[in-house]
Motif scaffolding. Sequence first.
Motif, PDB file in Angstrom:
ATOM      1  N   SER A 122       0.804  -1.220   0.000  1.00  0.00           N
ATOM      2  CA  SER A 122       0.000   0.000   0.000  1.00  0.00           C
ATOM      3  C   SER A 122       0.838   1.271   0.000  1.00  0.00           C
ATOM      4  N   ALA A 123       2.028   1.260   0.585  1.00  0.00           N
ATOM      5  CA  ALA A 123       2.913   2.425   0.560  1.00  0.00           C
ATOM      6  C   ALA A 123       3.772   2.345  -0.694  1.00  0.00           C
ATOM      7  N   ALA A 124       3.711   3.375  -1.529  1.00  0.00           N
ATOM      8  CA  ALA A 124       4.323   3.324  -2.854  1.00  0.00           C
ATOM      9  C   ALA A 124       5.808   2.967  -2.832  1.00  0.00           C
ATOM     10  N   SER A 125       6.569   3.474  -1.876  1.00  0.00           N
ATOM     11  CA  SER A 125       8.004   3.206  -1.889  1.00  0.00           C
ATOM     12  C   SER A 125       8.391   1.985  -1.079  1.00  0.00           C
ATOM     13  N   ASN A 126       7.427   1.302  -0.459  1.00  0.00           N
ATOM     14  CA  ASN A 126       7.704   0.123   0.343  1.00  0.00           C
ATOM     15  C   ASN A 126       7.972  -1.054  -0.587  1.00  0.00           C
ATOM     16  N   VAL A 127       9.128  -1.689  -0.424  1.00  0.00           N
ATOM     17  CA  VAL A 127       9.468  -2.793  -1.315  1.00  0.00           C
ATOM     18  C   VAL A 127       8.845  -4.105  -0.874  1.00  0.00           C
ATOM     19  N   GLY A 128       8.148  -4.113   0.244  1.00  0.00           N
ATOM     20  CA  GLY A 128       7.382  -5.288   0.661  1.00  0.00           C
ATOM     21  C   GLY A 128       8.213  -6.316   1.398  1.00  0.00           C
ATOM     22  N   ASP A 129       7.518  -7.174   2.175  1.00  0.00           N
ATOM     23  CA  ASP A 129       8.219  -8.222   2.900  1.00  0.00           C
ATOM     24  C   ASP A 129       7.471  -9.550   2.889  1.00  0.00           C
ATOM     25  N   GLU A 130       6.373  -9.635   2.150  1.00  0.00           N
ATOM     26  CA  GLU A 130       5.601 -10.874   2.104  1.00  0.00           C
ATOM     27  C   GLU A 130       6.054 -11.800   0.985  1.00  0.00           C
ATOM     28  N   VAL A 131       6.643 -11.242  -0.070  1.00  0.00           N
ATOM     29  CA  VAL A 131       7.139 -12.010  -1.203  1.00  0.00           C
ATOM     30  C   VAL A 131       8.617 -11.674  -1.338  1.00  0.00           C
ATOM     31  N   GLU A 132       9.437 -12.668  -1.669  1.00  0.00           N
ATOM     32  CA  GLU A 132      10.841 -12.351  -1.920  1.00  0.00           C
ATOM     33  C   GLU A 132      10.905 -11.554  -3.221  1.00  0.00           C
ATOM     34  N   LEU A 133      10.877 -10.253  -3.060  1.00  0.00           N
ATOM     35  CA  LEU A 133      10.849  -9.359  -4.211  1.00  0.00           C
ATOM     36  C   LEU A 133      12.276  -9.064  -4.659  1.00  0.00           C
ATOM     37  N   ILE A 134      12.549  -9.342  -5.900  1.00  0.00           N
ATOM     38  CA  ILE A 134      13.868  -9.088  -6.462  1.00  0.00           C
ATOM     39  C   ILE A 134      13.734  -7.912  -7.411  1.00  0.00           C
ATOM     40  N   LEU A 135      14.423  -6.844  -7.089  1.00  0.00           N
ATOM     41  CA  LEU A 135      14.474  -5.676  -7.956  1.00  0.00           C
ATOM     42  C   LEU A 135      15.780  -5.738  -8.729  1.00  0.00           C
ATOM     43  N   TYR A 136      15.703  -5.415 -10.000  1.00  0.00           N
ATOM     44  CA  TYR A 136      16.906  -5.470 -10.817  1.00  0.00           C
ATOM     45  C   TYR A 136      16.856  -4.412 -11.901  1.00  0.00           C
ATOM     46  N   LYS A 137      18.030  -4.178 -12.476  1.00  0.00           N
ATOM     47  CA  LYS A 137      18.111  -3.280 -13.614  1.00  0.00           C
ATOM     48  C   LYS A 137      18.862  -3.992 -14.723  1.00  0.00           C
ATOM     49  N   ILE A 138      18.571  -3.577 -15.926  1.00  0.00           N
ATOM     50  CA  ILE A 138      19.319  -4.018 -17.095  1.00  0.00           C
ATOM     51  C   ILE A 138      20.093  -2.792 -17.566  1.00  0.00           C
ATOM     52  N   VAL A 139      21.405  -2.867 -17.431  1.00  0.00           N
ATOM     53  CA  VAL A 139      22.276  -1.783 -17.872  1.00  0.00           C
ATOM     54  C   VAL A 139      22.464  -1.973 -19.371  1.00  0.00           C
ATOM     55  N   LEU A 140      21.856  -1.093 -20.154  1.00  0.00           N
ATOM     56  CA  LEU A 140      21.837  -1.266 -21.607  1.00  0.00           C
ATOM     57  C   LEU A 140      23.172  -0.877 -22.239  1.00  0.00           C
ATOM     58  N   SER A 141      23.590  -1.673 -23.208  1.00  0.00           N
ATOM     59  CA  SER A 141      24.835  -1.401 -23.922  1.00  0.00           C
ATOM     60  C   SER A 141      24.616  -1.149 -25.412  1.00  0.00           C
ATOM     61  N   LYS A 142      23.478  -1.594 -25.945  1.00  0.00           N
ATOM     62  CA  LYS A 142      23.196  -1.419 -27.371  1.00  0.00           C
ATOM     63  C   LYS A 142      21.694  -1.389 -27.576  1.00  0.00           C
ATOM     64  N   LYS A 143      21.227  -0.517 -28.491  1.00  0.00           N
ATOM     65  CA  LYS A 143      19.803  -0.406 -28.804  1.00  0.00           C
ATOM     66  C   LYS A 143      19.641  -0.246 -30.308  1.00  0.00           C
ATOM     67  N   THR A 144      18.681  -0.980 -30.858  1.00  0.00           N
ATOM     68  CA  THR A 144      18.340  -0.819 -32.267  1.00  0.00           C
ATOM     69  C   THR A 144      16.821  -0.783 -32.387  1.00  0.00           C
ATOM     70  N   GLY A 145      16.347  -0.273 -33.505  1.00  0.00           N
ATOM     71  CA  GLY A 145      14.905  -0.215 -33.701  1.00  0.00           C
ATOM     72  C   GLY A 145      14.538  -0.265 -35.169  1.00  0.00           C
ATOM     73  N   ARG A 146      13.391  -0.829 -35.424  1.00  0.00           N
ATOM     74  CA  ARG A 146      12.859  -0.934 -36.783  1.00  0.00           C
ATOM     75  C   ARG A 146      11.378  -0.550 -36.755  1.00  0.00           C
ATOM     76  N   PHE A 147      10.854  -0.254 -37.947  1.00  0.00           N
ATOM     77  CA  PHE A 147       9.426   0.040 -38.062  1.00  0.00           C
ATOM     78  C   PHE A 147       8.924  -0.372 -39.436  1.00  0.00           C
ATOM     79  N   GLU A 148       7.620  -0.519 -39.515  1.00  0.00           N
ATOM     80  CA  GLU A 148       6.940  -0.663 -40.795  1.00  0.00           C
ATOM     81  C   GLU A 148       5.757   0.269 -40.757  1.00  0.00           C
ATOM     82  N   LYS A 149       5.563   0.998 -41.845  1.00  0.00           N
ATOM     83  CA  LYS A 149       4.456   1.941 -41.944  1.00  0.00           C
ATOM     84  C   LYS A 149       3.886   1.852 -43.362  1.00  0.00           C
ATOM     85  N   ASP A 150       2.553   1.708 -43.432  1.00  0.00           N
ATOM     86  CA  ASP A 150       1.978   1.610 -44.800  1.00  0.00           C
ATOM     87  C   ASP A 150       1.735   2.966 -45.386  1.00  0.00           C
TER      88      ASP A 150
END
Length: 150
Positions: A122-150
Motif C-alpha cells: 500500500s505504501a508506494a516506496s515500500n518494497v514489501g516483505d511478504e514475497v521475496e521481491l527481487i528488484l533489478y536493472k538491465i544496464v543497456l549497452s546497445k539499442k536498435t529499432g525498426r518500423f513498418e508503416k503503410d
Amino acid sequence: MLGELNTEQIESLLTELPVGRIGCHADGITYIVPINYAYDGINLYAHSAKGTKIDMMRKNPEVCFQADAITNLQNWESVICWGKFEEITDMLEREHAMQRIINKVMPLMQGADAQPSHGFTSAASNVGDEVELILYKIVLSKKTGRFEKD
C-alpha cells in the motif's frame, strides 16, 4: 515501408511502453518472458519473484530485451536492446527503482483496488516483505529499432 528507428524514436518507445520481453540464456536453454518495466534513459528497471528468469540471469547476466508498439501488421515499431542484469541490493536504490516501476505501472491498472500480482504494497516506496521481491536493472549497452508503416 520498412525502416530504422532513429535514437530519439528508440528512446521514446522505451520510455512510453510499459511491457517488453526479456530474453536470457543459461545452461543451454533460452527463455523469453514478458515483464513490466520502467526506463530512465540509461537502465531498464523491473521486479520479479524468484523463479526461472532470475535464476538464469544470475547464472548469465547478459540479456536481450525487446518491446514493440503494434497497430497492425503493416504499422508497427520495435526496439531491441542488449545489456547486463544487475540485481539491486542497496535499500535506497531499491526504493527508487520500485517507485519508478510503481509510477509507470499503477496508472495502467484498472479498478480502484487493482494491484499487480506481486511485489507491491500500500505504501508506494515500500518494497514489501511478504514475497521475496527481487528488484533489478538491465544496464543497456546497445539499442536498435525498426518500423513498418503503410
